[in-house]
Design a protein around this motif. Structure first.
Motif, PDB file in Angstrom:
ATOM      1  N   ILE A 146      14.597 -52.411 -44.577  1.00 36.11           N
ATOM      2  CA  ILE A 146      14.031 -51.656 -45.691  1.00 36.11           C
ATOM      3  C   ILE A 146      13.918 -50.200 -45.242  1.00 36.11           C
ATOM      4  O   ILE A 146      13.221 -49.888 -44.276  1.00 36.11           O
ATOM      5  CB  ILE A 146      12.641 -52.214 -46.082  1.00 36.11           C
ATOM      6  CG1 ILE A 146      12.761 -53.710 -46.404  1.00 36.11           C
ATOM      7  CG2 ILE A 146      12.055 -51.442 -47.264  1.00 36.11           C
ATOM      8  CD1 ILE A 146      11.478 -54.496 -46.235  1.00 36.11           C
ATOM      9  N   ARG A 197      16.235 -58.636 -43.501  1.00 39.70           N
ATOM     10  CA  ARG A 197      16.482 -57.452 -44.342  1.00 39.70           C
ATOM     11  C   ARG A 197      15.974 -56.184 -43.676  1.00 39.70           C
ATOM     12  O   ARG A 197      15.000 -56.222 -42.912  1.00 39.70           O
ATOM     13  CB  ARG A 197      15.822 -57.629 -45.709  1.00 39.70           C
ATOM     14  CG  ARG A 197      14.330 -57.726 -45.646  1.00 39.70           C
ATOM     15  CD  ARG A 197      13.767 -58.683 -46.668  1.00 39.70           C
ATOM     16  NE  ARG A 197      14.134 -60.068 -46.410  1.00 39.70           N
ATOM     17  CZ  ARG A 197      13.541 -61.127 -46.948  1.00 39.70           C
ATOM     18  NH1 ARG A 197      12.555 -60.998 -47.778  1.00 39.70           N
ATOM     19  NH2 ARG A 197      13.942 -62.349 -46.665  1.00 39.70           N
ATOM     20  N   GLN A 230      17.023 -65.080 -48.674  1.00 42.19           N
ATOM     21  CA  GLN A 230      17.733 -63.815 -48.454  1.00 42.19           C
ATOM     22  C   GLN A 230      18.118 -63.558 -47.007  1.00 42.19           C
ATOM     23  O   GLN A 230      19.099 -62.893 -46.702  1.00 42.19           O
ATOM     24  CB  GLN A 230      16.820 -62.678 -48.941  1.00 42.19           C
ATOM     25  CG  GLN A 230      17.472 -61.319 -48.928  1.00 42.19           C
ATOM     26  CD  GLN A 230      16.491 -60.223 -49.331  1.00 42.19           C
ATOM     27  OE1 GLN A 230      15.417 -60.498 -49.865  1.00 42.19           O
ATOM     28  NE2 GLN A 230      16.864 -58.999 -49.071  1.00 42.19           N
ATOM     29  N   ALA A 255      15.634 -53.010 -50.241  1.00 46.67           N
ATOM     30  CA  ALA A 255      15.896 -53.815 -49.054  1.00 46.67           C
ATOM     31  C   ALA A 255      17.383 -54.097 -48.969  1.00 46.67           C
ATOM     32  O   ALA A 255      18.040 -54.373 -49.972  1.00 46.67           O
ATOM     33  CB  ALA A 255      15.129 -55.125 -49.114  1.00 46.67           C
ATOM     34  N   GLN A 256      17.897 -54.003 -47.748  1.00 44.33           N
ATOM     35  CA  GLN A 256      19.317 -54.288 -47.528  1.00 44.33           C
ATOM     36  C   GLN A 256      19.382 -55.605 -46.794  1.00 44.33           C
ATOM     37  O   GLN A 256      18.849 -55.741 -45.702  1.00 44.33           O
ATOM     38  CB  GLN A 256      19.887 -53.154 -46.676  1.00 44.33           C
ATOM     39  CG  GLN A 256      21.322 -53.323 -46.293  1.00 44.33           C
ATOM     40  CD  GLN A 256      21.691 -52.374 -45.155  1.00 44.33           C
ATOM     41  OE1 GLN A 256      20.847 -51.627 -44.643  1.00 44.33           O
ATOM     42  NE2 GLN A 256      22.936 -52.432 -44.752  1.00 44.33           N
ATOM     43  N   ALA A 257      20.033 -56.592 -47.423  1.00 42.80           N
ATOM     44  CA  ALA A 257      20.055 -57.919 -46.801  1.00 42.80           C
ATOM     45  C   ALA A 257      20.793 -57.837 -45.494  1.00 42.80           C
ATOM     46  O   ALA A 257      21.805 -57.189 -45.368  1.00 42.80           O
ATOM     47  CB  ALA A 257      20.734 -58.917 -47.706  1.00 42.80           C
ATOM     48  N   GLY A 258      20.253 -58.502 -44.548  1.00 40.64           N
ATOM     49  CA  GLY A 258      20.708 -58.830 -43.229  1.00 40.64           C
ATOM     50  C   GLY A 258      21.206 -57.802 -42.310  1.00 40.64           C
ATOM     51  O   GLY A 258      20.925 -57.940 -41.217  1.00 40.64           O
TER      52      GLY A 258
END
Ligand code: HSE
Length: 312
Positions: free
Chosen positions: A299, A297, A294, A305-308
């Motif tokens: 959070i 992230r 993934q 969780a929001q990727a990247g």
């Protein structure tokens, strides 16, 4: 607002892909930021003994950068920093520190910097994009960095598993870069180009049986071997004991052995390496680590969780 950022470890180079290839690994630096009346920067666990508390901490130094870029005041925060990534072992701890700070600052500003800008910013500071690209995007990355902008392609690591030999003694990246030559012969350059290209193609097509040849390197490992006495033997022995291929992880001193997870757990490889370590007196930890898919992230409480990254 409070938030948590998690950034994975990374193994750069994968042999001939010096400064260009990387693999994200499931060991994490985790940074939590919340509002506070006074600035508190708190490295936790083993970090407490070896990284600065307060504004001199590398994570905090990165945290303030998005505010400076946007001309915004830096909020007063309490920052807690924990990490599973061994420091100065060629596993991308500095890239993870840099990205976790940048991402935390960017997230508090509501993500003005997109993924490409974050990557360029981090690559400019590291001087190469291999670790930061892998840590940001997860998986395997092929990164091209011309000094200002990075172009990156992410590949799925498929069935790759990683077994790391992590020596007790650290090695500074600056020292491991300092032993490299400034110039290479045409012969070694062609060797490097062809092997790195074959490696990227083998990883992209899942032809893992090519890794033994494709991971061979003449650009950096032969020079760094004098700093990592176990390297030469492990590069030769690990494939004989069942690894798909082996390489110095980043600038070292850890050694990355790749294996095929479809063939089950690499118990024979682990036993052979442990026995060899005992026989030669190498003090090192053996870590089996899966690839991170993934990437970094953010959070936020109450949200997933929001990727990247951020905006775009
Ligand atoms: N590609 C880099 C090197 C990784 O091998 O020096 C370490 O930062």
């Amino acid at each position: 607002m409070s938030l948590t950022v998690q950034v994975p470890a990374s193994s750069a180079n994968l042999g001939p892909g010096f400064d260009a290839l990387g693999l994200a690994l499931r060991l994490y630096t985790t940074v939590t930021v919340c509002p506070s009346e006074v600035l508190e920067v708190c490295p936790l666990g083993t970090l407490a003994d070896c990284t600065p508390k307060g504004a001199a901490n590398a994570v905090y130094q990165a945290f303030v950068q998005p505010f400076a870029l946007r001309g915004q005041p830096v909020p007063t925060v309490r920052m807690e920093i924990a990490s599973e990534i061994p420091l100065a072992r060629g596993l991308g701890s500095s890239a993870a520190a840099l990205l976790s700070g940048l991402l935390a600052g960017n997230a508090l500003l509501r993500d003005p910097l997109g993924q490409g800008e974050l990557l360029d910013l981090a690559a400019c500071q590291e001087g190469h994009a291999d670790n930061v690209a892998a840590a940001l995007l997860g998986g395997v990355v092929v990164a091209c960095f011309g000094g200002r902008n990075a172009q990156v392609l992410r590949l799925d690591p498929g069935k790759l598993g990683a077994l790391l030999v992590v020596p007790e003694e650290p090695l500074a990246t600056s020292v491991a870069r300092g032993v490299l030559p400034d110039q290479y012969s045409r012969h070694d350059t062609v060797h490097a180009l062809s092997h790195a290209a074959l490696l990227a193609a083998a990883l992209a097509t899942g032809k893992l049986e090519l890794l033994g040849v494709a991971m061979q390197d003449r650009l950096h490992q032969p020079y760094r071997a004098k700093l990592v006495p176990a390297l030469e033997s492990l590069l030769e022995l690990a494939p004989r004991w069942g690894a798909l291929g082996a390489a110095l992880s980043g600038a070292g001193p850890s050694v990355l052995c790749l294996y095929d997870r479809d063939r089950g757990e690499p118990r024979d490889l682990e036993q052979a390496i442990s026995g060899w370590m005992a026989a030669v007196g190498l003090r090192a930890q053996l870590l089996r680590v899966a690839p991170d898919l993934q990437g970094a992230r953010v959070i936020r409480p109450g949200a997933g969780a929001q990727a990247g990254t951020g905006g775009g």
